[in-house]
Design a protein around this motif. Sequence first.
Motif, PDB file in Angstrom:
ATOM      1  N   GLN A  10       0.883  -1.166   0.000  1.00  0.00           N
ATOM      2  CA  GLN A  10       0.000   0.000   0.000  1.00  0.00           C
ATOM      3  C   GLN A  10       0.915   1.207   0.000  1.00  0.00           C
ATOM      4  O   GLN A  10       1.695   1.381   0.933  1.00  0.00           O
ATOM      5  N   ARG A  11       0.871   2.024  -1.020  1.00  0.00           N
ATOM      6  CA  ARG A  11       1.727   3.203  -1.109  1.00  0.00           C
ATOM      7  C   ARG A  11       1.214   4.307  -0.194  1.00  0.00           C
ATOM      8  O   ARG A  11       0.027   4.391   0.101  1.00  0.00           O
ATOM      9  N   GLU A  12       2.151   5.163   0.230  1.00  0.00           N
ATOM     10  CA  GLU A  12       1.824   6.266   1.129  1.00  0.00           C
ATOM     11  C   GLU A  12       1.073   7.367   0.385  1.00  0.00           C
ATOM     12  O   GLU A  12       1.223   7.541  -0.812  1.00  0.00           O
ATOM     13  N   ASP A  13       0.267   8.131   1.153  1.00  0.00           N
ATOM     14  CA  ASP A  13      -0.394   9.312   0.603  1.00  0.00           C
ATOM     15  C   ASP A  13       0.651  10.222  -0.019  1.00  0.00           C
ATOM     16  O   ASP A  13       1.767  10.284   0.483  1.00  0.00           O
ATOM     17  N   PRO A  14       0.377  10.852  -1.107  1.00  0.00           N
ATOM     18  CA  PRO A  14      -0.948  11.019  -1.693  1.00  0.00           C
ATOM     19  C   PRO A  14      -1.361   9.883  -2.623  1.00  0.00           C
ATOM     20  O   PRO A  14      -2.457   9.906  -3.163  1.00  0.00           O
ATOM     21  N   SER A  15      -0.495   8.883  -2.797  1.00  0.00           N
ATOM     22  CA  SER A  15      -0.856   7.758  -3.651  1.00  0.00           C
ATOM     23  C   SER A  15      -1.999   6.975  -3.033  1.00  0.00           C
ATOM     24  O   SER A  15      -2.144   6.914  -1.813  1.00  0.00           O
ATOM     25  N   ARG A  16      -2.806   6.353  -3.881  1.00  0.00           N
ATOM     26  CA  ARG A  16      -3.909   5.502  -3.419  1.00  0.00           C
ATOM     27  C   ARG A  16      -3.714   4.077  -3.924  1.00  0.00           C
ATOM     28  O   ARG A  16      -4.614   3.249  -3.821  1.00  0.00           O
ATOM     29  N   VAL A  17      -2.536   3.774  -4.478  1.00  0.00           N
ATOM     30  CA  VAL A  17      -2.297   2.496  -5.138  1.00  0.00           C
ATOM     31  C   VAL A  17      -1.899   1.409  -4.144  1.00  0.00           C
ATOM     32  O   VAL A  17      -1.113   1.642  -3.230  1.00  0.00           O
ATOM     33  N   SER A  18      -2.458   0.219  -4.348  1.00  0.00           N
ATOM     34  CA  SER A  18      -2.060  -0.963  -3.600  1.00  0.00           C
ATOM     35  C   SER A  18      -2.035  -2.134  -4.565  1.00  0.00           C
ATOM     36  O   SER A  18      -2.541  -2.052  -5.681  1.00  0.00           O
ATOM     37  N   GLY A  19      -1.434  -3.221  -4.122  1.00  0.00           N
ATOM     38  CA  GLY A  19      -1.397  -4.390  -4.979  1.00  0.00           C
ATOM     39  C   GLY A  19      -0.752  -5.578  -4.310  1.00  0.00           C
ATOM     40  O   GLY A  19      -0.337  -5.521  -3.147  1.00  0.00           O
ATOM     41  N   ALA A  20      -0.671  -6.661  -5.074  1.00  0.00           N
ATOM     42  CA  ALA A  20      -0.080  -7.905  -4.595  1.00  0.00           C
ATOM     43  C   ALA A  20       0.030  -8.887  -5.755  1.00  0.00           C
ATOM     44  O   ALA A  20      -0.566  -8.688  -6.816  1.00  0.00           O
ATOM     45  N   ILE A  21       0.766  -9.950  -5.510  1.00  0.00           N
ATOM     46  CA  ILE A  21       0.834 -11.078  -6.426  1.00  0.00           C
ATOM     47  C   ILE A  21      -0.037 -12.167  -5.814  1.00  0.00           C
ATOM     48  O   ILE A  21       0.154 -12.543  -4.649  1.00  0.00           O
ATOM     49  N   VAL A  22      -1.020 -12.637  -6.568  1.00  0.00           N
ATOM     50  CA  VAL A  22      -1.946 -13.640  -6.037  1.00  0.00           C
ATOM     51  C   VAL A  22      -1.836 -14.908  -6.882  1.00  0.00           C
ATOM     52  O   VAL A  22      -1.912 -14.852  -8.117  1.00  0.00           O
ATOM     53  N   HIS A  23      -1.637 -16.046  -6.201  1.00  0.00           N
ATOM     54  CA  HIS A  23      -1.540 -17.340  -6.877  1.00  0.00           C
ATOM     55  C   HIS A  23      -2.734 -18.196  -6.476  1.00  0.00           C
ATOM     56  O   HIS A  23      -3.048 -18.319  -5.292  1.00  0.00           O
ATOM     57  N   PHE A  24      -3.405 -18.763  -7.470  1.00  0.00           N
ATOM     58  CA  PHE A  24      -4.560 -19.626  -7.257  1.00  0.00           C
ATOM     59  C   PHE A  24      -4.213 -21.042  -7.708  1.00  0.00           C
ATOM     60  O   PHE A  24      -3.789 -21.246  -8.845  1.00  0.00           O
ATOM     61  N   GLU A  25      -4.397 -22.013  -6.835  1.00  0.00           N
ATOM     62  CA  GLU A  25      -4.278 -23.416  -7.232  1.00  0.00           C
ATOM     63  C   GLU A  25      -5.488 -23.766  -8.098  1.00  0.00           C
ATOM     64  O   GLU A  25      -6.496 -23.036  -8.082  1.00  0.00           O
ATOM     65  N   PRO A  26      -5.431 -24.869  -8.861  1.00  0.00           N
ATOM     66  CA  PRO A  26      -6.590 -25.238  -9.677  1.00  0.00           C
ATOM     67  C   PRO A  26      -7.875 -25.246  -8.853  1.00  0.00           C
ATOM     68  O   PRO A  26      -7.913 -25.764  -7.730  1.00  0.00           O
ATOM     69  N   GLY A  27      -8.916 -24.630  -9.396  1.00  0.00           N
ATOM     70  CA  GLY A  27     -10.220 -24.583  -8.753  1.00  0.00           C
ATOM     71  C   GLY A  27     -10.392 -23.464  -7.727  1.00  0.00           C
ATOM     72  O   GLY A  27     -11.503 -23.230  -7.257  1.00  0.00           O
ATOM     73  N   ALA A  28      -9.326 -22.770  -7.370  1.00  0.00           N
ATOM     74  CA  ALA A  28      -9.430 -21.688  -6.383  1.00  0.00           C
ATOM     75  C   ALA A  28      -9.895 -20.406  -7.066  1.00  0.00           C
ATOM     76  O   ALA A  28      -9.585 -20.158  -8.235  1.00  0.00           O
ATOM     77  N   ARG A  29     -10.616 -19.574  -6.311  1.00  0.00           N
ATOM     78  CA  ARG A  29     -11.097 -18.299  -6.847  1.00  0.00           C
ATOM     79  C   ARG A  29     -11.403 -17.344  -5.706  1.00  0.00           C
ATOM     80  O   ARG A  29     -11.456 -17.744  -4.544  1.00  0.00           O
ATOM     81  N   THR A  30     -11.636 -16.096  -6.065  1.00  0.00           N
ATOM     82  CA  THR A  30     -12.035 -15.107  -5.064  1.00  0.00           C
ATOM     83  C   THR A  30     -13.529 -15.240  -4.786  1.00  0.00           C
ATOM     84  O   THR A  30     -14.279 -15.797  -5.599  1.00  0.00           O
ATOM     85  N   ALA A  31     -13.966 -14.670  -3.672  1.00  0.00           N
ATOM     86  CA  ALA A  31     -15.392 -14.469  -3.438  1.00  0.00           C
ATOM     87  C   ALA A  31     -15.824 -13.296  -4.329  1.00  0.00           C
ATOM     88  O   ALA A  31     -14.993 -12.570  -4.885  1.00  0.00           O
ATOM     89  N   TRP A  32     -17.111 -13.094  -4.447  1.00  0.00           N
ATOM     90  CA  TRP A  32     -17.622 -11.939  -5.169  1.00  0.00           C
ATOM     91  C   TRP A  32     -17.136 -10.684  -4.451  1.00  0.00           C
ATOM     92  O   TRP A  32     -17.120 -10.626  -3.219  1.00  0.00           O
ATOM     93  N   HIS A  33     -16.722  -9.684  -5.218  1.00  0.00           N
ATOM     94  CA  HIS A  33     -16.232  -8.436  -4.632  1.00  0.00           C
ATOM     95  C   HIS A  33     -16.319  -7.307  -5.648  1.00  0.00           C
ATOM     96  O   HIS A  33     -16.574  -7.542  -6.823  1.00  0.00           O
TER      97      HIS A  33
END
Length: 148
Positions: A56-79
């Motif tokens: 999560q970058r400091e103000d005034p930036s609003r940018v955040s991120g990550a590297i996300v790895h999903f095994e077969p069949g894995a997924r996010t919840a609705w968002h």
Amino acid sequence: MSRTALLLTAILASTEAGQAQERTKPMSITRKADLKTVDGPEQFFTGKATITGQFQREDPSRVSGAIVHFEPGARTAWHRHPAGQTLIVTEGIGWTQIEGGPKYEFYAGDILWCPKDKKHWHGATAHDAMTHIAIQESMNGTPVTWMG
């Protein structure tokens, strides 16, 4: 020199000093060996997913991120993301869907744009793992709203 001219000179000098200080700040590098990996929380992910290098970058930036790895069949919840989200797929094959829309398949090298405030999910296909870099901006202090 008038009082106004002296005040303006002081303000300009202060501004220039602040800008010079900002230019001399060193670049920040987080080494791969120092990145933390955590399991995707069960309330937000179905199946096995890991999140690496969250930032999560400091103000005034609003940018955040990550590297996300999903095994077969894995997924996010609705968002939803209040300012949208960019996904840069680095490995594998995945699926994504906006509520009420078709399910799309995507591949390593693809870049996805999840529009702001659209309820959606994304993850790996049933038989292939998938990894993406997720980049989003916060609005009112949050980058995501999770749903059931």
